[in-house]
Enzyme design. Structure first.
Site, PDB file in Angstrom:
ATOM      1  N   LYS A 146      39.987  30.036  51.737  1.00 47.30           N
ATOM      2  CA  LYS A 146      39.140  30.075  52.938  1.00 47.30           C
ATOM      3  C   LYS A 146      37.677  29.963  52.521  1.00 47.30           C
ATOM      4  CE  LYS A 146      36.912  33.053  55.344  1.00 47.30           C
ATOM      5  NZ  LYS A 146      35.722  32.259  55.750  1.00 47.30           N
ATOM      6  N   GLU A 171      20.895  45.002  47.768  1.00 50.16           N
ATOM      7  CA  GLU A 171      20.881  43.573  47.443  1.00 50.16           C
ATOM      8  C   GLU A 171      20.204  42.819  48.590  1.00 50.16           C
ATOM      9  OE1 GLU A 171      24.682  41.406  47.406  1.00 50.16           O
ATOM     10  OE2 GLU A 171      24.008  40.505  45.533  1.00 50.16           O
TER      11      GLU A 171
HETATM   12  P1  NDP Z   1      30.458  38.159  53.239  1.00 55.70           P
HETATM   13  O1  NDP Z   1      30.873  39.078  52.171  1.00 55.70           O
HETATM   14  O2  NDP Z   1      30.629  38.564  54.660  1.00 55.70           O
HETATM   15  O3  NDP Z   1      31.195  36.730  53.091  1.00 55.70           O
HETATM   16  C1  NDP Z   1      31.910  36.254  51.997  1.00 55.70           C
HETATM   17  C2  NDP Z   1      33.241  35.648  52.446  1.00 55.70           C
HETATM   18  O4  NDP Z   1      34.067  36.668  52.999  1.00 55.70           O
HETATM   19  C3  NDP Z   1      33.108  34.595  53.541  1.00 55.70           C
HETATM   20  O5  NDP Z   1      34.095  33.606  53.361  1.00 55.70           O
HETATM   21  C4  NDP Z   1      33.374  35.422  54.782  1.00 55.70           C
HETATM   22  O6  NDP Z   1      33.781  34.684  55.910  1.00 55.70           O
HETATM   23  C5  NDP Z   1      34.486  36.306  54.299  1.00 55.70           C
HETATM   24  N1  NDP Z   1      34.694  37.518  55.102  1.00 55.70           N
HETATM   25  C6  NDP Z   1      33.812  38.160  55.906  1.00 55.70           C
HETATM   26  N2  NDP Z   1      34.397  39.241  56.479  1.00 55.70           N
HETATM   27  C7  NDP Z   1      35.673  39.266  56.053  1.00 55.70           C
HETATM   28  C8  NDP Z   1      36.779  40.128  56.292  1.00 55.70           C
HETATM   29  N3  NDP Z   1      36.682  41.188  57.084  1.00 55.70           N
HETATM   30  N4  NDP Z   1      37.951  39.845  55.660  1.00 55.70           N
HETATM   31  C9  NDP Z   1      38.061  38.790  54.844  1.00 55.70           C
HETATM   32  N5  NDP Z   1      37.063  37.936  54.593  1.00 55.70           N
HETATM   33  C10 NDP Z   1      35.877  38.175  55.170  1.00 55.70           C
HETATM   34  O7  NDP Z   1      28.953  37.767  52.989  1.00 55.70           O
HETATM   35  P2  NDP Z   1      27.868  37.272  54.055  1.00 55.70           P
HETATM   36  O8  NDP Z   1      27.966  35.819  54.151  1.00 55.70           O
HETATM   37  O9  NDP Z   1      27.940  38.050  55.325  1.00 55.70           O
HETATM   38  O10 NDP Z   1      26.538  37.689  53.297  1.00 55.70           O
HETATM   39  C11 NDP Z   1      26.111  39.037  53.407  1.00 55.70           C
HETATM   40  C12 NDP Z   1      25.604  39.564  52.090  1.00 55.70           C
HETATM   41  O11 NDP Z   1      26.671  39.518  51.145  1.00 55.70           O
HETATM   42  C13 NDP Z   1      24.507  38.738  51.441  1.00 55.70           C
HETATM   43  O12 NDP Z   1      23.255  39.086  51.937  1.00 55.70           O
HETATM   44  C14 NDP Z   1      24.667  39.144  50.012  1.00 55.70           C
HETATM   45  O13 NDP Z   1      24.044  40.383  49.792  1.00 55.70           O
HETATM   46  C15 NDP Z   1      26.181  39.294  49.838  1.00 55.70           C
HETATM   47  N6  NDP Z   1      26.832  38.093  49.273  1.00 55.70           N
HETATM   48  C16 NDP Z   1      27.204  38.132  47.965  1.00 55.70           C
HETATM   49  C17 NDP Z   1      27.742  37.011  47.388  1.00 55.70           C
HETATM   50  C18 NDP Z   1      28.154  36.997  45.964  1.00 55.70           C
HETATM   51  O14 NDP Z   1      28.154  35.929  45.362  1.00 55.70           O
HETATM   52  N7  NDP Z   1      28.564  38.127  45.399  1.00 55.70           N
HETATM   53  C19 NDP Z   1      27.890  35.762  48.110  1.00 55.70           C
HETATM   54  C20 NDP Z   1      27.533  35.841  49.512  1.00 55.70           C
HETATM   55  C21 NDP Z   1      26.999  36.974  50.039  1.00 55.70           C
HETATM   56  P3  NDP Z   1      32.747  33.889  56.831  1.00 55.70           P
HETATM   57  O15 NDP Z   1      33.150  32.492  56.576  1.00 55.70           O
HETATM   58  O16 NDP Z   1      32.988  34.319  58.219  1.00 55.70           O
HETATM   59  O17 NDP Z   1      31.376  34.160  56.360  1.00 55.70           O
END
Ligand code: NDP
Length: 501
Positions: A199, A405
């Site tokens: 996904k 973060e």
């Molecule tokens: P998320 O952790 O929400 O998103 C990462 C992935 O998880 C996306 O594919 C998202 O789907 C999916 N996701 C979201 N909620 C769920 C759930 N309940 N169950 C399963 N999958 C889920 O990150 P955000 O995009 O909201 O970013 C928020 C913060 O997260 C950023 O500001 C940063 O701090 C951190 N982040 C860290 C990353 C890393 O590389 N470690 C990468 C991205 C973000 P969807 O497609 O709907 O977004």
């Protein structure tokens, strides 16, 4: 002076791909969502809708898991020799390389990053990852183990272990390196013989969907890789909780990582997590100043600070604090913020309006607690999701900007004098993903590297990645490792076979 010539227009191929109806890949077929719904993906440089994409939810995840299960349990995939599997992965790498320009442009359109970075980093690193993992397909070995069973005197045994694929894997990836994160996840899964439901992030599904076409072209049997775009709360959550998924691999926020863990508890599926960070980057006074200043700037500003391992807490020995802060601020002033398609752009927009608001919210919170911006400090322009590269001083360990973060181009610079206090401060975080050390004293560097609670420590460099080098977090930065040999362990089960002779 900006000239029209410097803007690289998206290739025709890219324009025609973007303008298509975007479906999901399930059991080798491109299909609409069961609900018939679609969702928009935006161009973060303009805020305009780029394309509409099939919106997968629980029903589509069910179909995709079924396809992956069938491909794993009874499809031709498990009958391929390791060498055939490896060649298929290598072929995929070749196809990505052949389509480098198109994939790089898709990344710039959907994520906003400068095209020159997508060309030089995102796509080539994905190619390299698949080639590295293709090599492992033929080298996943067990061991023979001499055993001495005390309660069966006189009986001899042949005992050995097999490393077998863990099964059907659900993979959920973020938007900061859309293609590369797909490669990090798919590479080890395919090398070990697993099947996958992937996904992509809702903000950046396009390069993954193009990757799906290349996966088909490389000849992977139907159902080995299924791609279901959609929202995290629906598609992602259904995948993490699905009873027929054997393992879930996630990259994203620590907050959602914890939800994944809870969802996985239902069938106790295996879990690997690559989560957030608040990485310390430490500069000692004996350093090569120019190298450290450039390194500290790129540690935070690369990919607009949207890196889980960004060097977002800069600790500088007090004797050179002002010089380093001024040097990093000077580098920030020189960063050209603009459209990723402009060849002079060093920093594009943040990925989404939500991310823009989140980063600006952190800046406001920092200012209200007394932080001061030496450079930057807010939004850049009024169209698209751009933020100015920012250096904050007058910060302390109680502030949100130091503890949480931010995931944007914002660094907090903090002076230190005592190396022991520094170690305590550097480790004073719930995260433990990465750290940087800048010094000419190699003994000091290795001593501190041993004391820092982080999965990666860079010495006199930062953001150095290689397909062979494991990457992952201590503490709340995650479970398990991506890349390297260690990643394969996350995708295999060990079977002990014991045979009486
Ligand atoms: P998320 O952790 O929400 O998103 C990462 C992935 O998880 C996306 O594919 C998202 O789907 C999916 N996701 C979201 N909620 C769920 C759930 N309940 N169950 C399963 N999958 C889920 O990150 P955000 O995009 O909201 O970013 C928020 C913060 O997260 C950023 O500001 C940063 O701090 C951190 N982040 C860290 C990353 C890393 O590389 N470690 C990468 C991205 C973000 P969807 O497609 O709907 O977004």
């Amino acid at each position: 002076m900006a000239t029209a010539l410097k803007i690289v227009p998206p290739e025709d191929k890219v324009t025609s791909f973007v303008s298509r109806t975007h479906q999901m890949l399930i059991h080798g077929k491109w299909t609409e969502a069961v609900s018939g719904k679609t969702f928009p993906t935006y161009n973060p440089a303009t805020g305009e809708v780029l394309a509409r994409v099939a919106e997968g939810d629980r029903a589509d995840i069910d179909l995709a898991v079924k396809a992956a299960r069938t491909a794993f349990d009874s499809g031709p995939w498990r009958k391929l020799t390791p060498s055939e599997r490896g060649r298929m992965i290598w072929k995929l790498a070749d196809l990505i390389e052949e389509n480098l320009e198109e994939l790089a442009e898709l990344e710039t359109l959907d994520n906003g990053k400068p095209l020159k970075i997508a060309r030089a980093a995102d796509v080539p690193l994905a190619v390299d990852l698949f080639r590295y993992m293709a090599g492992w397909a033929t080298k996943i070995e067990g061991t023979t183990i001499p055993i001495s069973v005390a309660y069966t005197p006189g009986v001899q045994y042949l005992a050995y272990t097999l490393r077998e694929p863990v099964g059907v894997v659900g993979q959920i990836i973020p938007w900061n390196f859309p293609l590369l994160m797909a490669a990090w996840k798919l590479g080890p899964a395919l090398a070990t013989g697993c099947t996958v439901v992937l996904k992509p992030a809702e903000q950046t599904p396009l390069s993954c969907l193009r990757l799906g076409e290349l996966i088909q072209e490389a000849g992977f049997p139907d159902g080995v890789v299924n791609i279901v775009p959609g929202y995290g709360e629906t598609a992602g959550a259904a995948l993490a909780a699905h009873p027929n998924v054997d393992k879930v691999a996630f990259t994203g926020s620590t907050e959602v990582g914890k939800l994944i863990l809870q969802a996985a508890a239902g069938n106790l599926k295996k879990v690997s997590l690559e989560l957030g960070g608040k990485s310390p980057n430490v500069v000692f006074a004996d350093v090569d100043l120019d190298a450290a200043i450039s390194g500290a700037a790129s540690a935070i500003f690369f990919n607009h600070g949207q890196c889980c391992c960004a060097g977002s807490r800069l600790y500088v020995e007090d004797k050179i604090f002002d010089k380093v802060v001024e040097g990093v601020s000077e580098q920030a002033r020189k960063i050209n913020v603009g459209s990723g398609f402009d060849s002079s752009t060093d920093m594009g927009p943040l990925v989404s309006e939500e991310q823009l608001n989140r980063v600006c919210g952190y800046l406001e919170s920092g200012f209200s607690e007394g932080a001061k911006a030496v450079v930057g400090g807010g939004r850049h322009g009024d169209k698209g999701y751009f933020v100015k590269p920012t250096v904050l001083v007058n910060t302390n360990e109680k502030m949100k900007v130091v503890r949480e973060e931010i995931f944007g181009p914002v660094v907090t610079a903090i002076p230190f004098s005592d190396p022991d206090d520094l170690t305590v401060q550097a480790n004073d975080t719930v995260y433990g993903l990465a750290a940087g050390i800048w010094t000419r004293d190699i003994k000091k560097a290795h001593r501190l590297a041993g004391q820092l609670r982080a999965g990666t420590v860079w010495i006199n460099c930062y953001n150095i990645f290689d397909a062979a080098l494991p990457f992952g977090g201590y503490k709340q930065s995650g479970w398990g490792r991506e890349m390297g040999k260690d990643a394969l362990e996350m995708y295999t089960e060990v079977k002990a076979v014991c045979s009486a002779m």
